[in-house]
Design an enzyme around this catalytic site. Structure first.
Site, PDB file in Angstrom:
ATOM      1  N   ASN A 340      19.454   2.871  21.700  1.00 44.99           N
ATOM      2  CA  ASN A 340      18.817   4.186  21.582  1.00 44.99           C
ATOM      3  C   ASN A 340      19.421   5.149  22.614  1.00 44.99           C
ATOM      4  OD1 ASN A 340      17.154   6.134  20.559  1.00 44.99           O
ATOM      5  ND2 ASN A 340      15.232   5.091  21.052  1.00 44.99           N
ATOM      6  N   HIS A 371       6.725   7.083  23.126  1.00 42.07           N
ATOM      7  CA  HIS A 371       6.736   6.135  22.016  1.00 42.07           C
ATOM      8  C   HIS A 371       5.401   6.110  21.287  1.00 42.07           C
ATOM      9  CE1 HIS A 371      10.559   4.396  23.492  1.00 42.07           C
ATOM     10  NE2 HIS A 371      10.673   3.947  22.267  1.00 42.07           N
TER      11      HIS A 371
END
Length: 492
Positions: A340, A371
């Site tokens: 990521n 998140h």
């Protein structure tokens, strides 16, 4: 047909036989449509054939269509989040605009995540409307900091990425909601996106390559390099990773690690092996999603990052992962640096480089908040803090003893690879299980052994700070563009 709550019902399970639920089928169908539109966009709406205004309008409208197709009326949250943040950017003063924008954007994302998890459906881990909002949050806050840095020029690398003006509303919506990145990102610099739209993203990197080689080779003289080979290669990677994921995801469920019969009757070393294999089987899902998103951007002509030494073009400007570097990572940091990637760069720019107190802990905490609100996310990132500190201590204090010979270095690399894979698998179990109970059950079955080991290492071995001084102006461009290569050389 369109279900205004869940998106299109065209690919509902009753109409197509597939292991995915309908939202995920919609997501894949939407990305494949975006891929076709990307090819069309580059051919028929090339900067040499039309104006930036038209490219902005088409990219934005296609993005809104894909959002409506996949998420129904929930996609209106994308506009609300973007509208609130744009209002803050317009009316707030430049000195504090980036802070207010960060609070409003992240706050609205968290509010939507709380509503989705605790009001609608706890445990709904499939495609959901907050996924695109996470990318939009990155883009909005990145833009706000770029505009702020354009006024202050506090750090040279921030000056490189800074923007000199406020975007128009159309430019702002195009950057946030374009069809290439609305579903899966990745995030990118506002300046890079504007260079893509205006068709000016190639010449600066041609000049960089020419300066690096001392002269400009034939391939670098091309007005626009082709992304065909990279797109085909990435689509092949997508096919392979998707096949692997569909083959293994049901055979190696992570939930088995907390099954009482498995824990009580399986030797510990086999439990460790199973945990590694279960996490290994889970990663291809992310490889598929991020590689497909990268291919879509490349197909549209976005992502060019200069040339390799042999003159071949590089299309990794906004790539989100490096699979081989992930699977063969020999340190916790090296794994995170290649996983990521754009999110890691965002966390670095908006938090790590700016936080005056304990930037490592602050960065992991921000990552957990971004998140979502599942407790498992916080358990994972809190564990990541002690893992990172312990890995840093081992590297600084133990690694020098293995650098005397190639054989010793090889032994060190093998041992650290094993330790890294086990540590990563152990750390991300709560991220997959989501809830507190199952996560703590897993850690109890392991007697919190890696937590205790990492705390012992941190207490016994001294740890040096990783904060660095800003690079010199002449090194700023190379520092940012080659950060991935420097990181890998540093770790090895």
């Amino acid at each position: 047909p369109l279900d205004l709550g869940e998106g299109s019902a065209l690919f509902a399970p009753r109409r197509i036989i597939c292991v995915f639920c309908s939202p995920l089928v919609n997501f894949v169908a939407g990305q494949l449509f975006a891929l076709l539109m990307a090819v069309w966009f580059r051919i028929y709406l090339h900067p040499s054939k039309t104006s930036p205004f038209v490219r902005h309008v088409v990219a934005t409208l296609l993005g809104f269509y894909l959002a409506l197709f996949c998420f129904g009326w929930y996609s209106l949250h994308f506009l609300v989040q973007s509208g609130l943040s744009y209002s803050v950017m317009v009316f707030a003063g430049l000195e504090h605009m980036h802070k207010y924008c960060f609070i409003v954007t992240l706050g609205y994302l968290i509010l939507c995540q709380i509503t989705r998890v605790y009001v609608f459906d706890y445990g709904m881990y499939s495609a959901d409307f907050t996924g695109p909002m996470m990318v939009i949050t990155q883009k909005i806050t990145s833009m706000a900091f770029e505009i702020h840095d354009g006024e202050t020029h506090t750090v040279f690398i921030q000056l490189l990425l800074s923007s000199s003006r406020m975007p128009s509303l159309l430019e702002y919506l195009s950057y946030n909601c374009n069809f290439m990145g609305i579903l899966a990102g990745p995030t990118c610099s506002y300046n890079d996106y504007m260079a893509f739209i205006e068709g000016t993203g190639y010449q600066p990197r041609h000049q960089d390559n020419a300066n690096a080689n001392g002269k400009e080779n034939g391939k670098c003289r091309q007005s626009e390099p082709s992304s065909k080979n990279d797109v085909v290669s990435k689509l092949c990677t997508c096919a392979v990773t998707l096949a692997i994921y569909l083959s293994l995801c049901k055979l190696l469920p992570v939930e088995r690690c907390i099954d009482e019969d498995f824990v009580n009757n399986t030797p510990f070393h086999l439990q460790v092996l199973y945990l590694y294999l279960a996490m290994l089987a889970l990663r291809p899902k992310y490889y598929f999603i991020w590689t497909l998103a990268d291919a879509i951007n490349n197909a549209a002509g976005f992502g060019f990052n200069g040339y390799n030494k042999d003159g071949s073009p590089r299309w990794d400007l906004i790539s989100n992962l490096r699979i081989l570097d992930i699977e063969f990572a020999t340190s916790f940091k090296l794994f995170l640096d290649n996983w990521n990637i754009q999110t890691s760069l965002w966390l670095k720019r908006v938090c790590y480089e700016r936080c005056p107190i304990n930037p490592t802990a602050a960065t992991f905490l921000l990552s957990a908040m971004w998140h979502g609100v599942y407790p498992g996310y916080y358990l994972t990132f809190l564990t990541g803090i002690v893992m990172t500190m312990a890995a840093r201590a081992v590297r600084h204090n133990i690694r020098p003893y293995f650098l005397g010979s190639a054989s010793h270095k090889c032994v060190y690399d093998v041992l650290t690879w094993l330790a890294t894979q086990v540590a990563i698998s152990y750390t991300v179990v709560p991220f997959v299980l989501l809830a507190v109970g199952p996560s703590l059950h897993f850690y109890r079955s392991w007697y919190f052994c890696l937590h205790l080991l990492c705390l012992l290492v941190v207490l016994v071995l001294p740890v040096r700070s990783r904060r660095r001084q800003p690079p010199e102006p002449r090194d700023a461009v190379q520092e940012e563009r080659r950060a991935d290569h420097n990181s890998r050389r540093h770790e090895r």
